[in-house]
Design an enzyme around this catalytic site. Structure first.
Site, short mmCIF file in Angstrom:
data_model
loop_
_atom_site.label_atom_id
_atom_site.label_comp_id
_atom_site.label_asym_id
_atom_site.label_seq_id
_atom_site.Cartn_x
_atom_site.Cartn_y
_atom_site.Cartn_z
CE LYS A 165 -3.57 2.41 2.65
NZ LYS A 165 -4.22 2.54 3.99
CB ILE A 166 2.60 2.94 -2.66
CG1 ILE A 166 3.29 1.58 -2.82
CG2 ILE A 166 3.58 4.09 -2.79
CD1 ILE A 166 4.34 1.28 -1.77
#
Length: 303
Positions: A165-166
């Site tokens: 999850k960026i």
């Protein structure tokens, strides 16, 4: 295509007015998210106010969510902690309860105690030994730099590290670099931060998005259209919701989801625990005014 696609919202944690857990409200939150089309649900995340929950409350909520969702969608539980021993213990509890995925930020505590690259790798490796898939959360809140080479090494050398999850600044650039460098080891590149950069992140190769739980039924078509090659439709769908997403991200945070769920009869109270302050009435009113033309399910689910 990877099995990790679509929209995986963070569930808010509802409280009673006195600050105690609203467990029946939690069940309604989960049902509302599933009815909105969630492809997976994350609990005990930052937007779940995990930093305001006692350890025993975490276990109560984890157990409740797994049992109530009952396999309808995958469940992600955030287990971040500075202490590796505690993070491993949380992962073991999650595995015993049937959690599908755990999500972790790198080790940090406050502004000055931050794990270096070796310590971060070692903590994820230790949790990986538990045998539950891990989503790496690259978020500004930790203040820990997670360079692409470190993320790629984790994906290649730690079997459990599969999802990313960026949500750092310029997330699309990092997603693109991560996918290019990591190849097949990067099974699920996601974006976050309420989908405020969703179109750019999809252009970069994101397979899914972890939004708030407010209007995922309105955001999901962006992802569906995009992955079907209907880029114009995706762009139009995003333009329809962009103002609401911006207001949520820049003015409200997780409080917007609670406000919308109270408006729609999903939960009885939008209370948060001290020292979190409630939404300013004008900010709240603007949020609801931006939502009404969209006719999201959240505003009518409980009515």
């Amino acid at each position: 295509m990877t099995q990790y696609t679509g929209i995986w919202p963070v569930a808010p944690t509802p409280f009673q007015e006195d600050g105690s857990l609203d467990l029946e409200g939690m069940k309604r939150v989960l049902d509302c998210l599933i009815d909105q089309g969630a492809d997976g649900i994350c609990v005990l995340a930052n937007f779940s106010e995990q930093f305001l929950l006692a350890d025993e409350e975490r276990e109560i909520l984890t157990r409740l969510c797994v049992e109530h969702i009952a396999g309808r969608v995958p469940v992600i539980v955030t287990i971040s902690h500075y202490a590796t021993r505690i993070a491993v213990g949380r992962a073991k509890l999650c595995k015993s309860l049937g959690v599908d995925i755990v999500m972790m930020m790198p080790p940090y505590h406050g502004a000055l105690m931050k794990g270096n690259a070796s310590q971060t790798f070692e903590q994820f490796a230790a949790v990986g030994e538990v045998g539950v898939p891990i989503m790496v959360q690259d978020a500004p809140l930790s203040g820990v730099d997670l360079p692409v080479p470190l993320l790629v090494r984790m994906a290649q050398e730690i079997e459990a590290v599969k999802l990313f999850k960026i949500e750092c600044p310029r997330a699309a650039n990092k997603l693109r670099d991560l996918i290019a460098a990591g190849g097949e080891a990067i099974e699920a590149p996601f974006d976050g931060e309420e989908a405020i950069t969703l179109l750019a992140d999809l252009d970069a190769g994101a397979t899914g998005s972890m939004t708030s739980g407010m209007i995922l039924d309105q955001i999901k078509p962006v992802i569906t259209h995009y992955h079907a090659g209907r880029i114009d439709e995706a762009t139009a769908a995003y333009g329809r919701v962009a103002m609401a997403i911006n207001h949520e991200n820049r003015q409200c945070g997780w409080l917007s989801c609670k406000a919308a769920m109270v408006e729609g009869g999903v939960i009885a109270s939008e209370a948060c625990r001290h020292p979190i302050e409630p939404l300013h009435p004008a900010i709240r009113a603007r949020m609801i005014d931006l939502l009404k033309p969209l006719d999201p399910l959240v505003l009518r689910w409980g009515k």
